[in-house]
Design an enzyme around this catalytic site. Sequence first.
Site, PDB file in Angstrom:
ATOM      1  N   CYS A 246       0.846  -1.191   0.000  1.00 45.08           N
ATOM      2  CA  CYS A 246       0.000   0.000   0.000  1.00 45.08           C
ATOM      3  C   CYS A 246       0.880   1.238   0.000  1.00 45.08           C
ATOM      4  O   CYS A 246       1.915   1.284   0.655  1.00 45.08           O
ATOM      5  CB  CYS A 246      -0.992  -0.011   1.158  1.00 45.08           C
ATOM      6  N   GLU A 247       0.469   2.217  -0.770  1.00 49.85           N
ATOM      7  CA  GLU A 247       1.318   3.394  -0.933  1.00 49.85           C
ATOM      8  C   GLU A 247       1.230   4.336   0.272  1.00 49.85           C
ATOM      9  O   GLU A 247       2.024   5.258   0.391  1.00 49.85           O
ATOM     10  CB  GLU A 247       0.969   4.144  -2.222  1.00 49.85           C
ATOM     11  N   HIS A 248       0.289   4.091   1.160  1.00 49.08           N
ATOM     12  CA  HIS A 248       0.168   4.978   2.319  1.00 49.08           C
ATOM     13  C   HIS A 248       1.093   4.559   3.453  1.00 49.08           C
ATOM     14  O   HIS A 248       1.575   5.394   4.201  1.00 49.08           O
ATOM     15  CB  HIS A 248      -1.276   4.994   2.825  1.00 49.08           C
ATOM     16  N   HIS A 249       1.313   3.257   3.606  1.00 48.15           N
ATOM     17  CA  HIS A 249       2.112   2.774   4.730  1.00 48.15           C
ATOM     18  C   HIS A 249       3.300   1.915   4.291  1.00 48.15           C
ATOM     19  O   HIS A 249       4.087   1.491   5.128  1.00 48.15           O
ATOM     20  CB  HIS A 249       1.233   1.938   5.678  1.00 48.15           C
TER      21      HIS A 249
ATOM     22  N   GLN B 191      -5.705  -0.415  -3.535  1.00 45.22           N
ATOM     23  CA  GLN B 191      -6.430  -1.530  -4.151  1.00 45.22           C
ATOM     24  C   GLN B 191      -7.388  -1.055  -5.247  1.00 45.22           C
ATOM     25  O   GLN B 191      -7.553  -1.719  -6.273  1.00 45.22           O
ATOM     26  CB  GLN B 191      -7.183  -2.297  -3.062  1.00 45.22           C
TER      27      GLN B 191
ATOM     28  N   HIS C 182      -5.343  -5.929   4.164  1.00 40.61           N
ATOM     29  CA  HIS C 182      -4.295  -4.904   4.227  1.00 40.61           C
ATOM     30  C   HIS C 182      -3.628  -4.943   5.598  1.00 40.61           C
ATOM     31  O   HIS C 182      -4.289  -4.789   6.619  1.00 40.61           O
ATOM     32  CB  HIS C 182      -4.908  -3.517   3.987  1.00 40.61           C
TER      33      HIS C 182
ATOM     34  N   CYS D 278      -1.880  -2.783   6.911  1.00 43.12           N
ATOM     35  CA  CYS D 278      -2.023  -1.500   7.617  1.00 43.12           C
ATOM     36  C   CYS D 278      -3.355  -1.433   8.355  1.00 43.12           C
ATOM     37  O   CYS D 278      -3.543  -0.590   9.229  1.00 43.12           O
ATOM     38  CB  CYS D 278      -1.852  -0.322   6.662  1.00 43.12           C
TER      39      CYS D 278
END
Length: 225
Positions: free
Chosen positions: A115-118, A156, A184, A186
């Site tokens: 995931c690009e956030h975490h 996703q 996920h 995260c």
Amino acid sequence: MSIAKLEYGKTGRDHRRTGPDAVPGLDGIPGGKRLRVVHDHEKVDLPGAESAVRDLLLALGRDPSSPHLADTPRRVAESLAEMLTPREFDLTTFPNDEHYDELVLARSIPVQSLCEHHMLPFTGVAHVGYLPGERILGLSKLARVVELFARDLQVQERLTVQVASWLQEHLAPKGVGVVIEAEHMCMSLRGVRAVGSRTITSSVHGVLREDARSRQEFFTLTRGA
Ligand SMILES: [Zn+2]
């Protein structure tokens, strides 16, 4: 991310090719066509990533020079590079001479992404289906297309749309549908700590979007009924 196309085999002539130029598994099939698919990310700067991981360990209050952690920056850099680099493949397609017009569905294709956030993994399965038009696709290639977009920093929703749009563009089927179910890290290891919770996303094009019966058939089959 955009995807480069390297080469097309010549339609209808591949089956006569011999020697070093011959394509295993494709030569001998009249009208077989291939498209080399490569990603065009910047190459990972491994030494740069390694030193950044060393800095991260320091910032986290850990000692990267301790014997336990000595190889960790290199290992982390290499594993991130691997997880962010899809394998190249040939997108082999064949003429739909039998005029097969029912749904082709590959269920439970593994999905492994970050995931690009975490920058934590999300993993699960993709169900990818299409209604053939002029051409049909080697079945294993559906998994390779999923990998092509999954080995990236992703969300996703975007991954689902990219797989569907790419197949629509390159295969020109009458319809295409993609469902992804993933957990996920995260969400399960931090934050709400919702272990086992799966997120479901979908993207459909063409007949699978417009025709209610085809659409229903697709979603029923992806649920494994
Ligand atoms: Zn996340």
